[in-house]
Design a protein around this motif. Sequence first.
Motif, PDB file in Angstrom:
ATOM      1  N   ILE A 239       0.704  -0.971  -0.240  1.00  0.00           N
ATOM      2  CA  ILE A 239      -0.310  -0.261   0.185  1.00  0.00           C
ATOM      3  C   ILE A 239       0.620   1.399  -0.613  1.00  0.00           C
ATOM      4  O   ILE A 239       0.899   2.210  -0.328  1.00  0.00           O
ATOM      5  CB  ILE A 239      -1.304  -0.029   1.412  1.00  0.00           C
ATOM      6  N   GLY A 240       1.631   1.583   0.946  1.00  0.00           N
ATOM      7  CA  GLY A 240       2.819   1.806   0.724  1.00  0.00           C
ATOM      8  C   GLY A 240       3.093   2.269  -0.656  1.00  0.00           C
ATOM      9  O   GLY A 240       3.915   3.370  -0.978  1.00  0.00           O
ATOM     10  N   GLY A 241       4.028   1.521  -1.198  1.00  0.00           N
ATOM     11  CA  GLY A 241       4.350   1.390  -2.179  1.00  0.00           C
ATOM     12  C   GLY A 241       3.460   2.490  -3.424  1.00  0.00           C
ATOM     13  O   GLY A 241       4.111   3.365  -4.389  1.00  0.00           O
ATOM     14  N   ALA A 242       1.895   1.724  -3.455  1.00  0.00           N
ATOM     15  CA  ALA A 242       0.702   2.488  -4.155  1.00  0.00           C
ATOM     16  C   ALA A 242       0.638   3.484  -3.976  1.00  0.00           C
ATOM     17  O   ALA A 242       0.785   4.340  -4.952  1.00  0.00           O
ATOM     18  CB  ALA A 242      -0.479   1.530  -4.084  1.00  0.00           C
ATOM     19  N   LEU A 243       0.601   4.136  -2.562  1.00  0.00           N
ATOM     20  CA  LEU A 243       0.704   5.560  -2.426  1.00  0.00           C
ATOM     21  C   LEU A 243       1.658   6.394  -3.322  1.00  0.00           C
ATOM     22  O   LEU A 243       1.802   7.709  -3.383  1.00  0.00           O
ATOM     23  CB  LEU A 243       0.413   5.855  -0.830  1.00  0.00           C
ATOM     24  N   VAL A 244       3.123   5.907  -2.902  1.00  0.00           N
ATOM     25  CA  VAL A 244       4.456   6.967  -3.423  1.00  0.00           C
ATOM     26  C   VAL A 244       4.054   7.502  -4.928  1.00  0.00           C
ATOM     27  O   VAL A 244       4.425   8.332  -5.331  1.00  0.00           O
ATOM     28  CB  VAL A 244       5.424   5.973  -2.586  1.00  0.00           C
ATOM     29  N   GLY A 245       3.708   5.751  -5.253  1.00  0.00           N
ATOM     30  CA  GLY A 245       3.321   6.243  -6.929  1.00  0.00           C
ATOM     31  C   GLY A 245       2.664   6.634  -6.988  1.00  0.00           C
ATOM     32  O   GLY A 245       3.056   7.721  -7.977  1.00  0.00           O
ATOM     33  N   THR A 246       1.607   6.311  -6.910  1.00  0.00           N
ATOM     34  CA  THR A 246       0.376   7.852  -6.949  1.00  0.00           C
ATOM     35  C   THR A 246       0.919   9.289  -6.770  1.00  0.00           C
ATOM     36  O   THR A 246       0.736   9.872  -8.085  1.00  0.00           O
ATOM     37  CB  THR A 246      -0.732   7.861  -6.021  1.00  0.00           C
ATOM     38  N   PHE A 247       1.726   9.313  -5.842  1.00  0.00           N
ATOM     39  CA  PHE A 247       1.656  10.977  -5.067  1.00  0.00           C
ATOM     40  C   PHE A 247       3.235  11.694  -6.226  1.00  0.00           C
ATOM     41  O   PHE A 247       3.175  12.149  -6.694  1.00  0.00           O
ATOM     42  CB  PHE A 247       2.579  10.943  -3.978  1.00  0.00           C
ATOM     43  N   LEU A 248       3.844  11.063  -6.974  1.00  0.00           N
ATOM     44  CA  LEU A 248       4.904  10.414  -7.050  1.00  0.00           C
ATOM     45  C   LEU A 248       4.321  11.171  -8.897  1.00  0.00           C
ATOM     46  O   LEU A 248       5.294  12.006  -9.364  1.00  0.00           O
ATOM     47  CB  LEU A 248       6.397   9.913  -7.329  1.00  0.00           C
ATOM     48  N   GLY A 249       3.410  10.298  -9.485  1.00  0.00           N
ATOM     49  CA  GLY A 249       2.916  10.638 -10.452  1.00  0.00           C
ATOM     50  C   GLY A 249       1.929  11.959 -10.902  1.00  0.00           C
ATOM     51  O   GLY A 249       2.616  12.486 -11.835  1.00  0.00           O
ATOM     52  N   VAL A 250       1.186  12.827  -9.629  1.00  0.00           N
ATOM     53  CA  VAL A 250       0.815  13.913  -9.778  1.00  0.00           C
ATOM     54  C   VAL A 250       1.653  14.762  -9.382  1.00  0.00           C
ATOM     55  O   VAL A 250       1.445  15.918 -10.307  1.00  0.00           O
ATOM     56  CB  VAL A 250       0.110  13.720  -8.074  1.00  0.00           C
ATOM     57  N   PHE A 251       2.600  14.700  -8.401  1.00  0.00           N
ATOM     58  CA  PHE A 251       3.736  15.282  -8.632  1.00  0.00           C
ATOM     59  C   PHE A 251       4.371  16.123  -9.828  1.00  0.00           C
ATOM     60  O   PHE A 251       4.387  17.051 -10.434  1.00  0.00           O
ATOM     61  CB  PHE A 251       4.504  15.819  -7.363  1.00  0.00           C
TER      62      PHE A 251
END
Length: 101
Positions: A15-27
């Motif tokens: 879940i942490g990896g998914a959240l980091v990937g999502t936030f990185l993509g949005v950023f």
Amino acid sequence: MGSIDQPPEVLGKLIGGALVGTFLGVFLAYGIVGPFAGKVKSVTEEDGHFYSLIREVLVANLHNHAAAICIEVGRQNTPSHIRPGFSELEDALKSVKQDAA
């Protein structure tokens, strides 16, 4: 969803990896790619204005208008933030004529 039967320690990492990937993509989308695309768009539009100005002056010249009219057509098609004033343009033309003579 294929890892739903895993223990909480494994799920936390996933879940942490998914959240980091999502936030990185949005950023990256809003912080880097979006502003870059906006800048590229403004540069290409500015180049388009330049080529449109050249086209209008050449068309005016092809219609056998006087040189002063062709220059005024070019001045009127120049974007407003860099358009010279009429008197400023006349002074520049007079100085070019004097330098040529």
